[in-house]
Design a protein around this motif. Structure first.
Motif, PDB file in Angstrom:
ATOM      1  N   THR A   1       1.352   1.954  -3.881  1.00 36.36           N
ATOM      2  CA  THR A   1       0.417   1.753  -4.296  1.00 36.36           C
ATOM      3  C   THR A   1      -0.762   3.146  -4.366  1.00 36.36           C
ATOM      4  OG1 THR A   1      -0.739   0.816  -3.500  1.00 36.36           O
ATOM      5  CG2 THR A   1       0.788  -0.147  -5.218  1.00 36.36           C
ATOM      6  N   GLU A   2       0.108   4.104  -2.385  1.00 34.75           N
ATOM      7  CA  GLU A   2      -0.981   4.537  -2.546  1.00 34.75           C
ATOM      8  C   GLU A   2      -0.840   6.545  -3.317  1.00 34.75           C
ATOM      9  OE1 GLU A   2       0.829   6.099   2.020  1.00 34.75           O
ATOM     10  OE2 GLU A   2      -1.441   4.555   1.717  1.00 34.75           O
ATOM     11  N   LYS A   3       0.340   6.395  -3.716  1.00 35.91           N
ATOM     12  CA  LYS A   3       0.945   7.320  -4.063  1.00 35.91           C
ATOM     13  C   LYS A   3       0.209   8.193  -5.239  1.00 35.91           C
ATOM     14  CE  LYS A   3       4.743   7.809  -1.236  1.00 35.91           C
ATOM     15  NZ  LYS A   3       5.476   6.206  -0.883  1.00 35.91           N
ATOM     16  N   PRO A   4       0.008   6.871  -6.183  1.00 37.46           N
ATOM     17  CA  PRO A   4      -0.222   7.187  -7.756  1.00 37.46           C
ATOM     18  C   PRO A   4      -1.755   8.072  -8.024  1.00 37.46           C
ATOM     19  CG  PRO A   4       1.300   5.482  -8.124  1.00 37.46           C
ATOM     20  CD  PRO A   4       0.891   5.714  -6.238  1.00 37.46           C
ATOM     21  N   SER A   5      -2.172   8.383  -7.838  1.00 35.19           N
ATOM     22  CA  SER A   5      -4.142   8.713  -8.777  1.00 35.19           C
ATOM     23  C   SER A   5      -4.644   7.728  -9.266  1.00 35.19           C
ATOM     24  CB  SER A   5      -4.503  10.394  -8.785  1.00 35.19           C
ATOM     25  OG  SER A   5      -3.598  10.665  -9.944  1.00 35.19           O
TER      26      SER A   5
ATOM     27  N   ASP B   1      -1.101   3.649 -12.891  1.00 31.82           N
ATOM     28  CA  ASP B   1       0.148   3.944 -12.560  1.00 31.82           C
ATOM     29  C   ASP B   1       0.120   3.394 -10.668  1.00 31.82           C
ATOM     30  OD1 ASP B   1       1.128   5.660 -14.088  1.00 31.82           O
ATOM     31  OD2 ASP B   1      -0.165   6.900 -13.145  1.00 31.82           O
ATOM     32  N   LYS B   2      -1.676   3.080 -10.011  1.00 34.72           N
ATOM     33  CA  LYS B   2      -1.332   2.255  -9.171  1.00 34.72           C
ATOM     34  C   LYS B   2      -0.668   0.717  -9.534  1.00 34.72           C
ATOM     35  CE  LYS B   2      -4.453   4.499  -6.293  1.00 34.72           C
ATOM     36  NZ  LYS B   2      -3.777   5.019  -5.140  1.00 34.72           N
TER      37      LYS B   2
ATOM     38  N   ILE C   1      -9.370  -1.622  -7.251  1.00 34.87           N
ATOM     39  CA  ILE C   1      -8.024  -0.967  -8.054  1.00 34.87           C
ATOM     40  C   ILE C   1      -8.486  -0.795  -9.914  1.00 34.87           C
ATOM     41  CG2 ILE C   1      -5.987  -0.073  -9.228  1.00 34.87           C
ATOM     42  CD1 ILE C   1      -4.727  -0.649  -6.392  1.00 34.87           C
TER      43      ILE C   1
ATOM     44  N   LYS D   1       0.620  -1.208  -0.072  1.00 32.39           N
ATOM     45  CA  LYS D   1      -0.527   0.127   0.029  1.00 32.39           C
ATOM     46  C   LYS D   1       0.579   1.596  -0.243  1.00 32.39           C
ATOM     47  CE  LYS D   1      -3.997  -1.978   1.801  1.00 32.39           C
ATOM     48  NZ  LYS D   1      -4.549  -2.235   3.657  1.00 32.39           N
TER      49      LYS D   1
END
Length: 180
Positions: A74-78, A82-83, A137, A71
């Motif tokens: 994967t939490e930074k990209p929107s 990208d996640k 996602i 997480k």
């Protein structure tokens, strides 16, 4: 170097986590866990009813550790694409940090039988949680695409362990970029 906890339960869990992951479940004896943890046998059975209970605690602990790490990548990209690509970056990172030891859950799966029902349930739940995480996602993608990405992720993890090399993750990442 990580400082040992003063809590015997935590020392047992930390030690078992390291040994079960590095050596395997069956190759790790209780005596080694006790010695490396610096804990008496009575403390082991005060906190864990059996070696199997220690295994189950390890799997639960690893699940939480692993998902927290995933997480954080994967939490930074929107954007969903990208996640998902960041999830493959996570595999690249964890391969480096853990010397290509691979998936703790699949490693343990190869050592247990159907009689190890609780451990098997935890392993299945971990994989179900991963699949659900990707599905959340990729909720706008077809189920077939979601399944492909999950299976590419899993196979990249296994193959990179087999070859002790990043190329399976890198190639799977390229395939996912094309799929999305």
């Amino acid at each position: 170097m990580k400082q040992k906890s003063s809590d015997p339960r935590q020392r047992l869990l930390d030690t078992a986590t390291d040994l079960f992951y590095r050596q395997g479940y069956h190759a790790t004896g209780i005596n080694q866990v006790l010695q490396d943890a610096g804990v008496a046998r009575a403390s082991l059975y005060l906190h864990f009813a059996s070696k199997e209970a220690l295994l189950e605690a390890f799997l639960e602990y690893r699940h939480n550790y692993w998902f927290d790490a995933l997480k954080s990548f994967t939490e930074k990209p929107s954007k969903p694409k990208d996640k998902i690509l960041a999830a493959f970056d996570f595999l690249l990172d964890i391969n480096e940090k853990e010397s290509y030891r691979g998936c703790a859950f699949l490693n343990i799966l190869s050592e247990i039988t159907a009689q190890d029902g609780e451990a098997l349930r935890i392993i299945r739940d971990h994989k179900k949680d991963l699949r659900a995480y990707f599905s959340a996602i990729l909720n706008k993608e077809k189920q077939l695409v979601q399944d492909h990405i999950y299976l590419l992720f899993e196979s990249a993890m296994v193959e990179s362990q087999l070859y002790a090399n990043q190329w399976p993750v890198q190639e799977a990442r390229k395939m996912v970029a094309e799929l999305l």
